[in-house]
Design an enzyme around this catalytic site. Structure first.
Site, PDB file in Angstrom:
ATOM      1  N   LYS A  42      71.018  91.820  88.701  1.00  0.00           N
ATOM      2  CA  LYS A  42      72.023  90.868  89.173  1.00  0.00           C
ATOM      3  C   LYS A  42      72.034  90.756  90.684  1.00  0.00           C
ATOM      4  O   LYS A  42      72.191  89.660  91.224  1.00  0.00           O
ATOM      5  CB  LYS A  42      73.412  91.246  88.656  1.00  0.00           C
ATOM      6  CG  LYS A  42      74.038  92.483  89.290  1.00  0.00           C
ATOM      7  CD  LYS A  42      75.449  92.698  88.806  1.00  0.00           C
ATOM      8  CE  LYS A  42      76.054  93.946  89.424  1.00  0.00           C
ATOM      9  NZ  LYS A  42      76.180  93.859  90.881  1.00  0.00           N
ATOM     10  N   THR A  43      71.885  91.885  91.395  1.00  0.00           N
ATOM     11  CA  THR A  43      71.884  91.828  92.863  1.00  0.00           C
ATOM     12  C   THR A  43      70.711  91.003  93.358  1.00  0.00           C
ATOM     13  O   THR A  43      70.840  90.193  94.289  1.00  0.00           O
ATOM     14  CB  THR A  43      71.827  93.256  93.454  1.00  0.00           C
ATOM     15  OG1 THR A  43      72.944  94.008  92.981  1.00  0.00           O
ATOM     16  CG2 THR A  43      71.858  93.214  94.970  1.00  0.00           C
ATOM     17  N   ASP A 233      80.418  88.930  93.335  1.00  0.00           N
ATOM     18  CA  ASP A 233      79.752  89.987  92.577  1.00  0.00           C
ATOM     19  C   ASP A 233      80.785  90.801  91.794  1.00  0.00           C
ATOM     20  O   ASP A 233      81.952  90.896  92.189  1.00  0.00           O
ATOM     21  CB  ASP A 233      78.995  90.897  93.561  1.00  0.00           C
ATOM     22  CG  ASP A 233      78.101  91.892  92.856  1.00  0.00           C
ATOM     23  OD1 ASP A 233      77.725  91.647  91.698  1.00  0.00           O
ATOM     24  OD2 ASP A 233      77.760  92.929  93.478  1.00  0.00           O
ATOM     25  N   GLU A 234      80.370  91.404  90.681  1.00  0.00           N
ATOM     26  CA  GLU A 234      81.221  92.284  89.858  1.00  0.00           C
ATOM     27  C   GLU A 234      82.549  91.602  89.498  1.00  0.00           C
ATOM     28  O   GLU A 234      83.629  92.186  89.609  1.00  0.00           O
ATOM     29  CB  GLU A 234      81.493  93.605  90.597  1.00  0.00           C
ATOM     30  CG  GLU A 234      80.256  94.381  90.986  1.00  0.00           C
ATOM     31  CD  GLU A 234      79.580  95.089  89.816  1.00  0.00           C
ATOM     32  OE1 GLU A 234      79.960  94.821  88.656  1.00  0.00           O
ATOM     33  OE2 GLU A 234      78.670  95.894  90.052  1.00  0.00           O
ATOM     34  N   GLN A 264      81.035  95.839  80.989  1.00  0.00           N
ATOM     35  CA  GLN A 264      81.169  96.943  81.937  1.00  0.00           C
ATOM     36  C   GLN A 264      82.500  96.869  82.692  1.00  0.00           C
ATOM     37  O   GLN A 264      82.621  97.383  83.798  1.00  0.00           O
ATOM     38  CB  GLN A 264      80.002  96.943  82.925  1.00  0.00           C
ATOM     39  CG  GLN A 264      78.649  97.176  82.265  1.00  0.00           C
ATOM     40  CD  GLN A 264      77.530  97.323  83.277  1.00  0.00           C
ATOM     41  OE1 GLN A 264      77.414  98.330  83.969  1.00  0.00           O
ATOM     42  NE2 GLN A 264      76.688  96.306  83.378  1.00  0.00           N
ATOM     43  N   ARG A 606      73.133 104.176  81.708  1.00  0.00           N
ATOM     44  CA  ARG A 606      72.702 104.821  82.964  1.00  0.00           C
ATOM     45  C   ARG A 606      71.353 105.510  82.769  1.00  0.00           C
ATOM     46  O   ARG A 606      70.683 105.844  83.753  1.00  0.00           O
ATOM     47  CB  ARG A 606      73.713 105.880  83.426  1.00  0.00           C
ATOM     48  CG  ARG A 606      75.135 105.433  83.728  1.00  0.00           C
ATOM     49  CD  ARG A 606      75.210 104.228  84.608  1.00  0.00           C
ATOM     50  NE  ARG A 606      75.316 103.016  83.821  1.00  0.00           N
ATOM     51  CZ  ARG A 606      75.095 101.789  84.305  1.00  0.00           C
ATOM     52  NH1 ARG A 606      74.764 101.631  85.566  1.00  0.00           N
ATOM     53  NH2 ARG A 606      75.206 100.722  83.530  1.00  0.00           N
TER      54      ARG A 606
END
Length: 678
Positions: A42-43, A233-234, A264, A606
């Site tokens: 995503k970044t 973002d987020e 998330q 993770r």
């Protein structure tokens, strides 16, 4: 580099991005929701979207890129500069708070603030709240009143969740509802004092910026016109204020691109609202939705488990993570007879990995709550494995653990002045000077002499009142037989009031104290050895913090909340029992269960190569009730996990437990009843 200057870029977007990422970069005009699965880049997508806009001749000062942390903002700017080969000019990039501060410096006068207003940090804020309590004449020394830290949390949550103080008390701080009037008074005076002092706290930066936009339409129009492209973002972590702010800023051009993953969303305790991302398509007419589902982190086996688990949530956008790497090993599931055996199993596996080609920093142990790490920390300390703890302090270094241990230290050594000071500091109205007077009067006396009323005649009125409180606590603890019973008695005293009024998470701390009591059961006959081992655990932590030899890469122990956004080659997810993960209080609400399941999803995603799931079948105590495997394990279809039998060092080989998956019952997880409890 400013608007009008030629951007010398030769970015091959088609070659640099996958199809889903490319579609977002090229078509992200208008209201756009990007559902970015874990590990999906995503970044990278956000950065390339900004680069594409600049390549198309968009003025960098008309682009607003909003993140949640300074670290994320810095990383994005650095990666963008590397991609462009030059700084991105006057691009607006930063956290919600930093962007708000920058604009309030310009427009704050409309709200009654001078341009040079001061920003209060957490300690400054608590200091002002203390002054408010004093000026209002609230007698916090005559009864338990919320500490400044608790009041700060109440006020902050109310503002970020857009709730009133009474609503906040009713929903999250019920034990303070009878103090509503005083708390509202503190909040009101606190707000006025900040305005009079030309100062704002962190929450004010968002609240005042929102007020600026809501109350001054000309400013809202000016800023909404200025920012032609807004990227957030987020977005799943936004609260009511943050979502409203970016919606207002996007009013004119409507080029708002939000990136996030509802799967998330795990920060509701900070007032984050998952509905912001779930309702985005209905809030913005004709909004486009894109999905980033190619995962560049984990093996297919790990992703299949994650996908199957999160499918059980109903309030979500459907998405399926797809792997970009080849097959690996199946996730494993190991049941152990107790938390100590679980810890021993994990450390055995850990040591085998470290003896191989796995570096310490490639291993992480993740847990739902901090108290789940206690047995593991002690086992790692015992075997000399250095670790980095994230998400709080090491178990035996936590304040409430030291509080409880102070009572045991006095039982062992009645002359221990530091233990006396710690216990007396819990008493209402007792400061350092009064505590010293009390210690002088009681130190060295027998228990019978110390607890008699005769001792009160030698004390001042204030010291006498403080000693009565301390005496009542000590008598309850000292009257119990056995170390674990003495530790459990601590929370039956007025210390419980202290815990509730001093800390924002008293229930979590109670869990810690119960774990301490269970841990102490193995030392019932040797209080001195217990204190020695606990003290040496602190020493071990100090050595790891100060000794250069331990500054090398270390195994990571972390709460899942702290692990979000990170990745490791090997991940252990521990304490997977109902009541621990999901936590007990969440099991009463479907909404809370869904957030717990999202936490499980975050934990397993993770892992890059190896995922190990573990749980204890009983607690630490010999007579502790048997524990059931987490519902999140029970939900998984058969064949996803390699189940392992873990031998208890304290039971014969015939009772080794081996969990199974019953394909005939749709793969639900269950235990063989003949070996339910070791």
């Amino acid at each position: 580099m400013e608007y009008g200057k030629i951007w010398r870029m030769s970015i091959d977007f088609k070659n640099e991005l996958n199809e889903q990422q490319l579609e977002v970069v090229l078509k992200g005009d208008g209201p756009t929701l990007v559902l970015a699965g874990a590990g999906s880049g995503k970044t990278r997508t956000i950065i390339y979207r900004v680069a594409y806009l600049l390549e198309q001749g968009v003025d960098p000062s008309s682009i607003l890129l909003v993140t949640f942390t300074n670290k994320a903002a810095k990383e994005m700017k650095e990666r963008l500069e590397h991609l462009l080969g030059t700084p991105p000019g006057s691009l607006w990039a930063g956290t919600f708070h930093s962007i708000a501060n920058r604009l309030l410096r310009q427009y704050g006068g409309l709200l009654g603030y001078d341009q040079n207003y001061t920003i209060l940090d957490q300690d400054d804020s608590k200091s002002v709240i203390k002054i408010c309590i004093k000026e209002l004449g609230i007698k916090s020394t005559q009864r338990r009143f919320p500490s400044p830290k608790i009041l700060q949390s109440i006020i902050s949550y109310a503002r970020n969740a857009a709730l009133s103080i009474p609503e906040t008390l009713e929903t999250r701080f019920q034990n303070f509802t009878d103090l509503e009037s005083d708390i509202v008074g503190v909040a009101t005076l606190y707000r006025q004092k900040k305005l009079d002092a030309n100062s704002m706290d962190f929450d004010d930066l968002l609240l005042k910026f929102h007020d600026l936009l809501a109350e001054h339409g000309d400013v809202e129009d000016r800023l909404s016109s200025k920012f032609k492209y807004i990227l957030v973002d987020e977005y799943q972590d936004t609260n009511a204020l943050q979502a409203n702010i970016v919606t207002r800023l996007a009013k004119i051009h409507r080029n708002i691109l939000v990136v996030g993953d509802d799967a998330q969303s795990i920060y509701s305790f900070r007032a984050a609202n998952i509905q912001n991302i779930l309702r985005f398509p209905s809030l913005f007419e004709n909004a486009a939705t894109y999905r980033l589902e190619v995962n560049y982190r984990s093996t297919p086996e790990i992703l299949q488990l994650a996908n199957e688990s999160i499918m059980n949530n109903t309030d979500q956008f459907e998405k399926t993570l797809r792997p970009d790497c080849g097959h690996g090993s199946k996730p494993t599931l190991a049941a152990s007879s107790s938390p100590r055996e679980e810890a021993s199993y994990i450390v055995d596996k850990m040591m085998a990995l470290l003896d191989g080609d796995t570096a310490p920093q490639d291993i992480a142990v993740l847990f739902r709550a901090a108290y789940h790490s206690q047995a593991l920390e002690f086992e790692m300390m015992r075997r000399g494995i250095a670790y980095e703890y994230r998400g709080g302090m090491r178990f035996f270094e936590r304040a409430h653990i030291k509080d409880a241990l102070a009572f045991i230290r006095l039982l062992e050594n009645q002359k221990d002045e530091s233990a006396w000071m710690r216990i007396l500091s819990m008493c209402i109205g007792v400061g350092p000077a009064t505590a010293i007077k009390i210690i002088g009067a009681v130190k060295g006396l027998t228990h019978e002499e110390m607890f008699s009323d005769d001792i009160l005649s030698s004390m001042s009125k204030r010291a006498g009142e403080g000693w009565k409180q301390a005496r009542d606590m000590l008598q309850k603890v000292f009257s119990k037989d056995g170390l674990s019973a003495q530790l459990r008695a601590v929370v039956t005293t007025s210390y419980m009031d202290y815990l509730e009024h001093e800390y924002t998470n008293p229930s979590d701390r109670l869990q810690d104290l119960e774990q301490l009591s269970l841990f102490a059961e193995q030392y019932e006959a040797d209080r001195g050895q217990f204190l020695e081992d606990v003290t040496l655990s602190d020493e071990f932590g100090a050595i790891m913090s100060s000794n250069q030899a331990y500054r090398a890469p270390q195994v990571v122990l972390s709460t899942i909340h702290q692990a979000k956004g990170l990745e490791w080659k090997v991940v252990f997810v521990v304490s997977l029992t109902n009541g621990a993960f999901p936590i007990r209080k969440a099991m009463e609400s479907e909404e809370d269960i869904q957030e717990e399941r999202r936490l499980f999803y975050v934990a397993v995603t993770r892992a890059k190569k190896h995922l190990h799931l573990t749980y204890p079948m009983t607690g630490l105590g010999e007579n502790y009730t048997g524990l059931s495997p987490s519902m999140f394990l029970d939900e998984l279809p058969g064949g996803l996990i390699e189940t392992l039998g873990v031998r208890s060092r304290h039971t014969p080989p015939s009772t080794v437990f081996a969990p199974t998956f019953d394909d005939a019952e749709q793969g639900g997880f269950h235990t063989d009843e003949s070996h339910s409890y070791l």
